[in-house]
Design a protein around this motif. Structure first.
Motif, PDB file in Angstrom:
ATOM      1  N   VAL A   1      -4.022  -5.325  -6.108  1.00 40.71           N
ATOM      2  CA  VAL A   1      -3.593  -4.564  -7.280  1.00 40.71           C
ATOM      3  C   VAL A   1      -4.126  -5.213  -8.550  1.00 40.71           C
ATOM      4  O   VAL A   1      -4.605  -4.525  -9.471  1.00 40.71           O
ATOM      5  CB  VAL A   1      -2.053  -4.456  -7.335  1.00 40.71           C
ATOM      6  CG1 VAL A   1      -1.609  -3.730  -8.598  1.00 40.71           C
ATOM      7  CG2 VAL A   1      -1.522  -3.742  -6.101  1.00 40.71           C
TER       8      VAL A   1
ATOM      9  N   TRP B   1      -1.220   2.097  -4.516  1.00 40.57           N
ATOM     10  CA  TRP B   1      -0.302   0.983  -4.325  1.00 40.57           C
ATOM     11  C   TRP B   1       1.037   1.251  -5.009  1.00 40.57           C
ATOM     12  O   TRP B   1       1.122   2.015  -5.958  1.00 40.57           O
ATOM     13  CB  TRP B   1      -0.895  -0.301  -4.917  1.00 40.57           C
ATOM     14  CG  TRP B   1      -2.167  -0.726  -4.264  1.00 40.57           C
ATOM     15  CD1 TRP B   1      -3.430  -0.328  -4.584  1.00 40.57           C
ATOM     16  CD2 TRP B   1      -2.289  -1.605  -3.154  1.00 40.57           C
ATOM     17  NE1 TRP B   1      -4.337  -0.907  -3.746  1.00 40.57           N
ATOM     18  CE2 TRP B   1      -3.668  -1.705  -2.856  1.00 40.57           C
ATOM     19  CE3 TRP B   1      -1.376  -2.338  -2.380  1.00 40.57           C
ATOM     20  CZ2 TRP B   1      -4.144  -2.492  -1.821  1.00 40.57           C
ATOM     21  CZ3 TRP B   1      -1.857  -3.129  -1.356  1.00 40.57           C
ATOM     22  CH2 TRP B   1      -3.222  -3.207  -1.079  1.00 40.57           C
TER      23      TRP B   1
ATOM     24  N   HIS C   1      -1.775  -8.352  -1.153  1.00 39.88           N
ATOM     25  CA  HIS C   1      -1.502  -7.034  -1.749  1.00 39.88           C
ATOM     26  C   HIS C   1      -1.465  -7.148  -3.276  1.00 39.88           C
ATOM     27  O   HIS C   1      -2.063  -6.321  -3.985  1.00 39.88           O
ATOM     28  CB  HIS C   1      -0.172  -6.478  -1.238  1.00 39.88           C
ATOM     29  CG  HIS C   1      -0.196  -6.085   0.203  1.00 39.88           C
ATOM     30  ND1 HIS C   1       0.955  -5.916   0.944  1.00 39.88           N
ATOM     31  CD2 HIS C   1      -1.229  -5.837   1.044  1.00 39.88           C
ATOM     32  CE1 HIS C   1       0.627  -5.572   2.186  1.00 39.88           C
ATOM     33  NE2 HIS C   1      -0.686  -5.516   2.260  1.00 39.88           N
TER      34      HIS C   1
ATOM     35  N   PRO D   1       0.839  -1.207   0.000  1.00 41.48           N
ATOM     36  CA  PRO D   1       0.000   0.000   0.000  1.00 41.48           C
ATOM     37  C   PRO D   1       0.870   1.250   0.000  1.00 41.48           C
ATOM     38  O   PRO D   1       1.946   1.283   0.608  1.00 41.48           O
ATOM     39  CB  PRO D   1      -0.794  -0.121   1.306  1.00 41.48           C
ATOM     40  CG  PRO D   1      -0.667  -1.545   1.716  1.00 41.48           C
ATOM     41  CD  PRO D   1       0.646  -2.014   1.214  1.00 41.48           C
TER      42      PRO D   1
END
Length: 787
Positions: free
Chosen positions: A425, A304, A421, A299
């Protein structure tokens, strides 16, 4: 007399600057030579050209080489008196010969405008003096009985077949070799003392000692015995030689690769950003051994940070060294079932360049800032040193993301946050992909399961999971940044170009879709969004696979080009290949270009257009070779299934029959037109249909059929089917605008291999043979490496 004084005597060349940039000693350009010859209005001797263009004695050898190159390419030709003529003035057409297994051929003109965009038919008589791949000069001699322009051989410009692979045949009093490439229809005569005592049926390499002529067959000598046809792995050995795939590294290339230390040296970290602490990981298939790319996301504010690290191959492979020369020649790694022909020696491809876990590696990083909507707002490239924290597989990552509470996720607890993560994205970028209108075809792939003897035990479907798609989106983002970076800095590059459909294909597509009540938006130049909207409308229909297949085949093939024409399928204005330099030469070129920009320099590899053509050619060559191997293995697999009955779908329609993809076994074969029934069947290209004249029976792409395996021919890699129920195909009618579509049952329709048309035309009876030029269908770019 100095060189400068010599050049000053020469008439002014409008292309002098270009020639000076390419050659240390500039000579008159081809354009200037042709212009002077045209001005004279008559054939000229070489000595007359020397005088007209002020060619000095010490320049004559290199000037003669230029004239020879112009002659090979069909720009000029020598007459019977040895004088040079402009080919265009003689109404001659130069081009490349394309052979056919039935003995005839075609000349594919260098300039198709000379013959209304058509290829010239070459009769078996003309082909008796030619081989597939030769360059020739022909004169248009009229039309053949089918209305095609026909050519008569004037001169062979270049013999491109010097060696070939084939099988030994002993006949009465003579040994011959039949080429494995069936487009070479001439048998090679081998004198007994030059056959290396090869036995009948063995596979050999032959070096031609005499080329074919009007009065004699080609002759040759055996230079290598590869073994027996059914030996394990022989199909790959044949494909390597048939398609002229470089498969042995030069001693210089191997020595250079092995001269590097086994580990990255600390001195190589200089001028690099240290990213060894960054938790970069690789995600690849279970059998992968060369790891080009690693990824990481975290992040950052409301968005991101996405980091894509790519192996820095350009640090080790320098322009024009032995490794580079070999890499240009190969163009890419070739992945056969159970064997890989790498672009670079193993010391680099699986060793020093590969981003293996827990070792330092040099890399080039694309560091991107992605906003909350999934748009890359900023990016930067920089050389780095990294240390991969894990070698993960697609299966593992998918399992962890799908089942975060399972044992595997617990085993990789430290990695789970990083994977989530990346997943976040990916989902944002996926939404942008849909918004952009990139075309998303639903395709299925297969995996061959082999036994201990190297033959297929079974063929099973393979599905792309979320991990595949996650990595694909990361690679796409980095590739786009690379293209935009070079474009913005006005540096030449090789773009991955995918143009929209040609006017002809678009018209055929609209004609076909209109029968189903659909239109293709976008006017004369549709956008990928127009295709996407159509795909959305047809996705839920029972005949969706049929319509999708037709859409897919309307698209052009992606190529490499220095002209940034965008990527139609992915809906990008600029796209390049950056993420696989271990296995693709275009990516290596892009790395060098990016480094040049970062250093305030310019990378000059030579002619970018020629490089693009070379890389496009090697890609197609690899596809052709792997397809040959796959088809042979499938034929071997089907040998013991002759007489068995299968259900299948029509995967291709041609003038000589139907290609049927079998359910469950994932194999295709030909249902010849003579097997369709006692009728005259006519091929409708626009409707992808074969229709009976008397009975009205129609067979269309996607139709469901019950067939029997009639014949399996290992020598030609052909599988022939017969129709179990001759009434099949009746009543397959389509109501225009009816959402229920045709009566075709939903099925998985595999794409017809591009080789299939050319390979199977010789199967037919004389009444239905169609010796037309093979139609080339386009193959989907299903993986990241193919975009």
């Amino acid at each position: 007399m100095t060189k400068k004084m010599q050049v000053s005597k020469r008439p002014k060349d409008p292309h002098a600057a270009r020639e000076a940039s390419r050659y240390e000693t500039p000579l008159p350009s081809r354009e200037m030579i042709l212009s002077f010859m045209a001005d004279q209005g008559a054939p000229l001797s070489i000595e007359q050209l020397y005088m007209l263009l002020a060619i000095e004695d010490d320049e004559r050898e290199i000037f003669n080489r230029r004239l020879n190159a112009m002659e090979r390419e069909g720009q000029i030709i020598k007459n019977r008196k040895g004088a040079l003529c402009i080919a265009d003035k003689l109404d001659l057409i130069s081009g490349v010969v394309q052979g056919h297994p039935d003995g005839f051929g075609f000349l594919v003109p260098d300039d198709k405008s000379k013959c209304n965009g058509e290829d010239l038919f070459l009769s078996p008589k003309e082909m008796a003096q030619l081989m597939h791949g030769d360059r020739a000069m022909v004169r248009m001699s009229g039309l053949d009985r089918r209305g095609r322009p026909e050519g008569k051989l004037v001169e062979v410009l270049e013999r491109r077949t010097q060696r070939l692979v084939g099988r030994v045949i002993h006949t009465t009093g003579v040994t011959i070799v039949a080429a494995e490439d069936k487009r070479i229809n001439l048998d090679i005569l081998i004198p007994y003392h030059l056959d290396m005592n090869a036995k009948a049926g063995q596979v050999v390499m032959v070096e031609l000692t005499e080329q074919p002529s009007a009065n004699a067959q080609p002759m040759g000598k055996v230079v290598e015995i590869l073994g027996n046809y059914a030996d394990s792995g022989m199909e790959i050995e044949i494909a390597l030689r048939k398609h002229n795939l470089p498969h042995e590294f030069s001693a210089e290339a191997i020595a250079l690769a092995e001269s590097y230390p086994k580990q990255v040296q600390a001195k190589d970290y200089q001028n690099r950003i240290d990213c060894r602490a960054l938790p970069l990981i690789t995600i690849d298939g279970e059998t992968a051994r060369d790891f080009d790319d690693a990824v990481f996301a975290e992040p950052q504010g409301k968005g991101w940070r996405l980091v894509v690290a790519i192996a820095d191959v350009s640090f080790y492979v320098q322009p024009k060294d032995a490794l580079d020369k070999g890499a240009i020649d190969r163009g890419n790694s070739v992945y056969f079932p159970r064997r890989v022909i790498p672009m670079l020696p193993e010391a680099l491809s699986n060793g020093l360049c590969s981003l293996n876990p827990d070792v330092e590696r040099l890399c080039m990083i694309c560091d991107m800032q992605v906003d909350g909507l999934g748009v890359v707002k900023q990016y930067k490239f920089y050389p780095s040193v990294m240390r991969s924290k894990a070698r993960m597989t697609y299966t593992q990552v998918h399992e962890i993301l799908q089942h975060p509470d399972a044992q595997l996720a617990q085993d990789y607890a430290w990695l789970v946050p990083h994977l989530t993560h990346l997943q976040s994205v990916y989902k944002l970028m996926l939404a942008q992909r849909e918004k952009r209108g990139a075309i998303e075809f639903e395709t299925s792939e297969t995996i061959m399961v082999f036994n201990d003897n190297g033959k297929i035990d079974s063929i099973v479907p393979s599905h792309r999971n979320e991990a595949h798609k996650l990595i694909e989106e990361c690679m796409l983002a980095a590739n786009v940044c690379a293209a935009e970076f070079l474009h913005a800095n006005e540096h030449p590059a090789l773009y991955r170009v995918h143009e929209g459909p040609t006017p002809e294909k678009l018209e055929l597509l609209r004609t076909f879709m209109a029968e189903f009540g659909f239109g293709v938006g976008g006017g004369e130049k549709p956008h990928a969004k127009d295709y996407g909207k159509l795909l959305d409308k047809i996705r839920a229909r029972p005949d969706a696979q049929l319509l999708q297949t037709v859409l897919l085949r309307s698209m052009q093939q992606a190529i490499y080009s220095p002209d940034n024409l965008g990527h139609f399928g992915l809906a990008y204005e600029a796209y390049a290949h950056f993420t696989s330099p271990i296995r693709r030469y275009p990516d290596l070129l892009i790395h060098r270009a990016i480094k040049a920009v970062l250093n305030g320099d310019k990378y000059k590899p030579g002619d970018w257009s020629e490089l693009g053509m070379q890389c496009s050619m090697t890609e197609r060559r690899a596809d052709d070779a792997t397809r040959d191997v796959t088809n042979w293995l499938k034929c071997f697999y089907m040998q013991d299934k002759i007489g068995e009955v299968f259900e299948g779908s029509v995967a291709g329609v041609t003038a000589f029959g139907l290609f049927v993809a079998l359910d469950g076994v994932y194999v295709e074969g030909l249902l010849h037109v003579t097997e369709l029934g006692n009728d005259y069947f006519h091929y409708d290209k626009a409707r992808h249909e074969m229709a009976g004249e008397r009975t009205g029976v129609r067979f269309r792409l996607g139709d469901r059929l019950t067939i029997k395996v009639a014949r399996v021919d290992l020598e030609t890699s052909k599988i022939d089917f017969s129709l179990v129920n001759k009434n099949q195909g009746l009543g397959v009618d389509v109501s225009v605008g009816d959402d229920k579509g045709s009566q075709v049952a939903p099925s998985r329709v595999q794409q017809k291999p591009r080789h299939a048309v050319a390979k199977n035309k010789s199967n037919g009876g004389a009444a239905f043979k169609n010796p037309a030029k093979p139609t080339k269908s386009k193959k989907a770019h299903k993986k990241t490496s193919k975009h």
